[in-house]
Design a protein around this motif. Structure first.
Motif, PDB file in Angstrom:
ATOM      1  N   GLY A  16      60.768  13.327  28.616  1.00  0.00           N
ATOM      2  CA  GLY A  16      60.409  14.557  28.661  1.00  0.00           C
ATOM      3  C   GLY A  16      59.896  14.873  27.076  1.00  0.00           C
ATOM      4  O   GLY A  16      58.719  15.331  26.720  1.00  0.00           O
ATOM      5  N   HIS A  17      61.076  14.384  26.141  1.00  0.00           N
ATOM      6  CA  HIS A  17      60.984  14.800  24.659  1.00  0.00           C
ATOM      7  C   HIS A  17      59.945  13.947  24.511  1.00  0.00           C
ATOM      8  O   HIS A  17      59.451  14.445  22.917  1.00  0.00           O
ATOM      9  CB  HIS A  17      62.454  14.428  24.159  1.00  0.00           C
ATOM     10  N   LEU A  18      59.963  12.570  25.053  1.00  0.00           N
ATOM     11  CA  LEU A  18      58.597  11.418  24.012  1.00  0.00           C
ATOM     12  C   LEU A  18      57.238  11.766  24.778  1.00  0.00           C
ATOM     13  O   LEU A  18      56.267  11.394  23.773  1.00  0.00           O
ATOM     14  CB  LEU A  18      59.239  10.169  24.627  1.00  0.00           C
ATOM     15  N   ILE A  19      57.146  12.029  25.873  1.00  0.00           N
ATOM     16  CA  ILE A  19      55.692  12.967  26.029  1.00  0.00           C
ATOM     17  C   ILE A  19      55.392  13.743  25.186  1.00  0.00           C
ATOM     18  O   ILE A  19      54.121  14.168  24.982  1.00  0.00           O
ATOM     19  CB  ILE A  19      55.485  13.157  27.589  1.00  0.00           C
ATOM     20  N   ILE A  20      56.499  14.655  25.056  1.00  0.00           N
ATOM     21  CA  ILE A  20      55.403  15.875  23.943  1.00  0.00           C
ATOM     22  C   ILE A  20      55.730  15.421  22.642  1.00  0.00           C
ATOM     23  O   ILE A  20      54.640  15.804  21.962  1.00  0.00           O
ATOM     24  CB  ILE A  20      57.093  16.877  24.373  1.00  0.00           C
ATOM     25  N   ALA A  21      56.590  14.716  22.254  1.00  0.00           N
ATOM     26  CA  ALA A  21      56.759  14.353  20.525  1.00  0.00           C
ATOM     27  C   ALA A  21      55.458  13.451  20.974  1.00  0.00           C
ATOM     28  O   ALA A  21      54.690  13.289  20.036  1.00  0.00           O
ATOM     29  CB  ALA A  21      57.723  13.617  20.407  1.00  0.00           C
ATOM     30  N   LEU A  30      48.976  16.163  13.211  1.00  0.00           N
ATOM     31  CA  LEU A  30      50.384  15.640  12.362  1.00  0.00           C
ATOM     32  C   LEU A  30      50.291  14.042  12.225  1.00  0.00           C
ATOM     33  O   LEU A  30      49.803  13.287  13.428  1.00  0.00           O
ATOM     34  CB  LEU A  30      51.754  16.210  13.830  1.00  0.00           C
ATOM     35  N   ASP A  31      51.043  13.914  11.242  1.00  0.00           N
ATOM     36  CA  ASP A  31      50.642  12.308  11.154  1.00  0.00           C
ATOM     37  C   ASP A  31      51.865  11.954  11.954  1.00  0.00           C
ATOM     38  O   ASP A  31      51.909  10.351  11.751  1.00  0.00           O
ATOM     39  CB  ASP A  31      50.686  12.051   9.579  1.00  0.00           C
ATOM     40  N   GLN A  32      53.133  12.274  11.737  1.00  0.00           N
ATOM     41  CA  GLN A  32      54.290  11.779  12.157  1.00  0.00           C
ATOM     42  C   GLN A  32      55.093  12.713  12.652  1.00  0.00           C
ATOM     43  O   GLN A  32      55.023  14.212  12.301  1.00  0.00           O
ATOM     44  CB  GLN A  32      55.044  10.723  10.916  1.00  0.00           C
ATOM     45  N   VAL A  33      55.893  12.339  14.187  1.00  0.00           N
ATOM     46  CA  VAL A  33      56.561  13.517  14.243  1.00  0.00           C
ATOM     47  C   VAL A  33      58.561  12.712  14.065  1.00  0.00           C
ATOM     48  O   VAL A  33      57.919  11.469  14.381  1.00  0.00           O
ATOM     49  CB  VAL A  33      56.665  13.477  15.558  1.00  0.00           C
ATOM     50  N   TRP A  34      59.172  13.260  13.467  1.00  0.00           N
ATOM     51  CA  TRP A  34      60.174  12.968  13.187  1.00  0.00           C
ATOM     52  C   TRP A  34      61.128  13.603  14.037  1.00  0.00           C
ATOM     53  O   TRP A  34      61.416  15.353  14.115  1.00  0.00           O
ATOM     54  CB  TRP A  34      61.133  13.676  11.511  1.00  0.00           C
ATOM     55  N   MET A  35      62.168  13.143  15.045  1.00  0.00           N
ATOM     56  CA  MET A  35      63.562  13.456  16.002  1.00  0.00           C
ATOM     57  C   MET A  35      63.901  14.328  14.803  1.00  0.00           C
ATOM     58  O   MET A  35      64.786  13.308  14.856  1.00  0.00           O
ATOM     59  CB  MET A  35      63.209  12.544  17.260  1.00  0.00           C
ATOM     60  N   VAL A  36      64.390  15.202  14.824  1.00  0.00           N
ATOM     61  CA  VAL A  36      65.582  15.459  13.890  1.00  0.00           C
ATOM     62  C   VAL A  36      66.913  16.071  15.223  1.00  0.00           C
ATOM     63  O   VAL A  36      67.061  17.074  15.817  1.00  0.00           O
ATOM     64  CB  VAL A  36      65.106  16.886  13.337  1.00  0.00           C
ATOM     65  N   VAL A  37      67.578  14.985  14.889  1.00  0.00           N
ATOM     66  CA  VAL A  37      68.829  15.174  16.480  1.00  0.00           C
ATOM     67  C   VAL A  37      69.909  16.246  15.603  1.00  0.00           C
ATOM     68  O   VAL A  37      70.725  16.414  14.391  1.00  0.00           O
ATOM     69  CB  VAL A  37      70.238  14.000  16.582  1.00  0.00           C
ATOM     70  N   THR A  38      70.018  17.201  15.860  1.00  0.00           N
ATOM     71  CA  THR A  38      70.565  18.321  15.473  1.00  0.00           C
ATOM     72  C   THR A  38      72.603  17.696  15.945  1.00  0.00           C
ATOM     73  O   THR A  38      72.850  17.346  16.774  1.00  0.00           O
ATOM     74  CB  THR A  38      71.067  20.150  16.259  1.00  0.00           C
ATOM     75  N   PRO A  39      73.466  17.800  14.644  1.00  0.00           N
ATOM     76  CA  PRO A  39      74.461  17.554  15.151  1.00  0.00           C
ATOM     77  C   PRO A  39      75.193  18.652  15.995  1.00  0.00           C
ATOM     78  O   PRO A  39      76.588  18.449  16.453  1.00  0.00           O
ATOM     79  CB  PRO A  39      75.229  17.328  13.728  1.00  0.00           C
ATOM     80  N   LEU A  61      66.694   3.879  19.664  1.00  0.00           N
ATOM     81  CA  LEU A  61      66.258   3.097  20.669  1.00  0.00           C
ATOM     82  C   LEU A  61      65.102   3.430  21.348  1.00  0.00           C
ATOM     83  O   LEU A  61      64.122   2.834  20.950  1.00  0.00           O
ATOM     84  CB  LEU A  61      67.325   2.801  21.956  1.00  0.00           C
ATOM     85  N   ALA A  62      64.482   5.212  21.642  1.00  0.00           N
ATOM     86  CA  ALA A  62      63.821   5.260  22.379  1.00  0.00           C
ATOM     87  C   ALA A  62      62.278   5.506  21.925  1.00  0.00           C
ATOM     88  O   ALA A  62      61.244   5.432  22.595  1.00  0.00           O
ATOM     89  CB  ALA A  62      63.897   7.038  22.403  1.00  0.00           C
ATOM     90  N   THR A  63      62.564   5.217  20.349  1.00  0.00           N
ATOM     91  CA  THR A  63      60.995   5.466  19.544  1.00  0.00           C
ATOM     92  C   THR A  63      60.529   4.536  19.078  1.00  0.00           C
ATOM     93  O   THR A  63      59.969   4.484  18.117  1.00  0.00           O
ATOM     94  CB  THR A  63      61.862   6.669  18.624  1.00  0.00           C
ATOM     95  N   GLU A  64      61.988   2.993  18.922  1.00  0.00           N
ATOM     96  CA  GLU A  64      61.331   2.154  18.513  1.00  0.00           C
ATOM     97  C   GLU A  64      59.615   1.287  19.008  1.00  0.00           C
ATOM     98  O   GLU A  64      59.250   1.099  17.549  1.00  0.00           O
ATOM     99  CB  GLU A  64      62.295   0.634  18.316  1.00  0.00           C
ATOM    100  N   ASP A  65      59.260   1.608  19.566  1.00  0.00           N
ATOM    101  CA  ASP A  65      58.114   1.027  19.771  1.00  0.00           C
ATOM    102  C   ASP A  65      56.696   1.940  19.600  1.00  0.00           C
ATOM    103  O   ASP A  65      55.804   2.355  19.915  1.00  0.00           O
ATOM    104  CB  ASP A  65      57.878   0.954  21.536  1.00  0.00           C
ATOM    105  N   PHE A  66      57.010   3.628  18.953  1.00  0.00           N
ATOM    106  CA  PHE A  66      56.239   4.561  18.464  1.00  0.00           C
ATOM    107  C   PHE A  66      56.078   4.695  16.866  1.00  0.00           C
ATOM    108  O   PHE A  66      57.046   4.867  16.257  1.00  0.00           O
ATOM    109  CB  PHE A  66      56.928   5.482  19.778  1.00  0.00           C
ATOM    110  N   PRO A  67      55.216   3.841  16.388  1.00  0.00           N
ATOM    111  CA  PRO A  67      55.266   4.162  15.180  1.00  0.00           C
ATOM    112  C   PRO A  67      54.782   5.435  14.757  1.00  0.00           C
ATOM    113  O   PRO A  67      54.997   5.647  13.220  1.00  0.00           O
ATOM    114  CB  PRO A  67      54.022   3.090  14.605  1.00  0.00           C
ATOM    115  N   LYS A  68      54.605   6.335  15.523  1.00  0.00           N
ATOM    116  CA  LYS A  68      54.004   7.743  14.588  1.00  0.00           C
ATOM    117  C   LYS A  68      55.321   8.521  14.964  1.00  0.00           C
ATOM    118  O   LYS A  68      55.538   9.577  14.626  1.00  0.00           O
ATOM    119  CB  LYS A  68      52.946   8.441  15.340  1.00  0.00           C
ATOM    120  N   ILE A  69      56.624   8.277  15.630  1.00  0.00           N
ATOM    121  CA  ILE A  69      57.159   8.858  16.308  1.00  0.00           C
ATOM    122  C   ILE A  69      58.834   8.708  15.860  1.00  0.00           C
ATOM    123  O   ILE A  69      59.548   7.143  15.679  1.00  0.00           O
ATOM    124  CB  ILE A  69      57.450   8.958  18.227  1.00  0.00           C
TER     125      ILE A  69
END
Length: 193
Positions: A16-21, A30-39, A61-69
């Motif tokens: 679901g996160h990946l679908i939205i991103a 947007l040129d890129q989406v950064w998934m900001v991991v909240t501590p 691991l989840a984003t390595e195949d998505f160049p814009k994420i």
């Protein structure tokens, strides 16, 4: 470059996160989406979170195949608990060549007025809002604000909480997770207790 910041504990990151991103990266300006991991989200109990670096690794691991994420650990270096307005100021200092925007669900935009210095955020940053089943966009006070952009994204109602509870019950959640994330969780026996 215009960067959309998608904040979350990602405990764990799921499809679901990946679908939205991906939708934001492909169907907005947007040129890129950064998934900001909240501590540590001040609204969540710290004890329910996996270690910060395990959650960051799963986002890698989840984003390595998505160049814009891209995964981001920018908040790991800031004092905790942290506030979005501080993260935005820090990113603007560190990357003055980029323009930073926020990505959030309709449920979050409704409570934006409770955020620290929310007027500063609204004044200086675009906010991209994706729909949620539980929300009604007609009642959204900020929907006509010039910096608020309602995006016609797919509605995805998968929750990390449900995934953790399902794993704890010994049930199969593999279809809800990118394969490498599922493998990482399974290999490390996460969320089973």
């Amino acid at each position: 470059m215009k960067i959309g910041l998608y904040f979350g504990t990602f405990n764990p990151i799921h499809i679901g996160h990946l679908i939205i991103a991906n939708h934001m990266a492909e169907h907005s300006d947007l040129d890129q989406v950064w998934m900001v991991v909240t501590p540590h989200n001040p609204l969540k109990k710290k004890s329910t979170l996996l270690d910060d670096y395990h959650r960051l690794q799963m986002v890698h691991l989840a984003t390595e195949d998505f160049p814009k994420i891209k995964p981001s650990d920018i908040e790991f270096k800031l004092l905790q608990p942290n506030y979005t307005v501080n993260t935005l100021a820090h990113l603007q200092d560190k990357f003055p060549q980029h323009e930073f925007s926020l990505i959030m669900g309709e449920d979050n935009i409704k409570s934006l007025h409770k955020w620290k210095n929310y007027n500063t955020i609204l004044e200086h940053h675009d906010i991209y809002v994706y729909p949620r089943i539980s929300s009604e966009v007609e009642n959204l006070e900020l929907k006509n604000h010039p910096n608020v952009h309602l995006i016609d994204a797919p509605i995805v109602e998968i929750s990390s909480t449900t995934i953790r509870e399902t794993i704890k019950k010994g049930k199969n959640v593999q279809p809800l997770l990118p394969y490498k994330v599922w493998d990482y969780i399974d290999h490390n026996n996460f969320y089973k207790k």
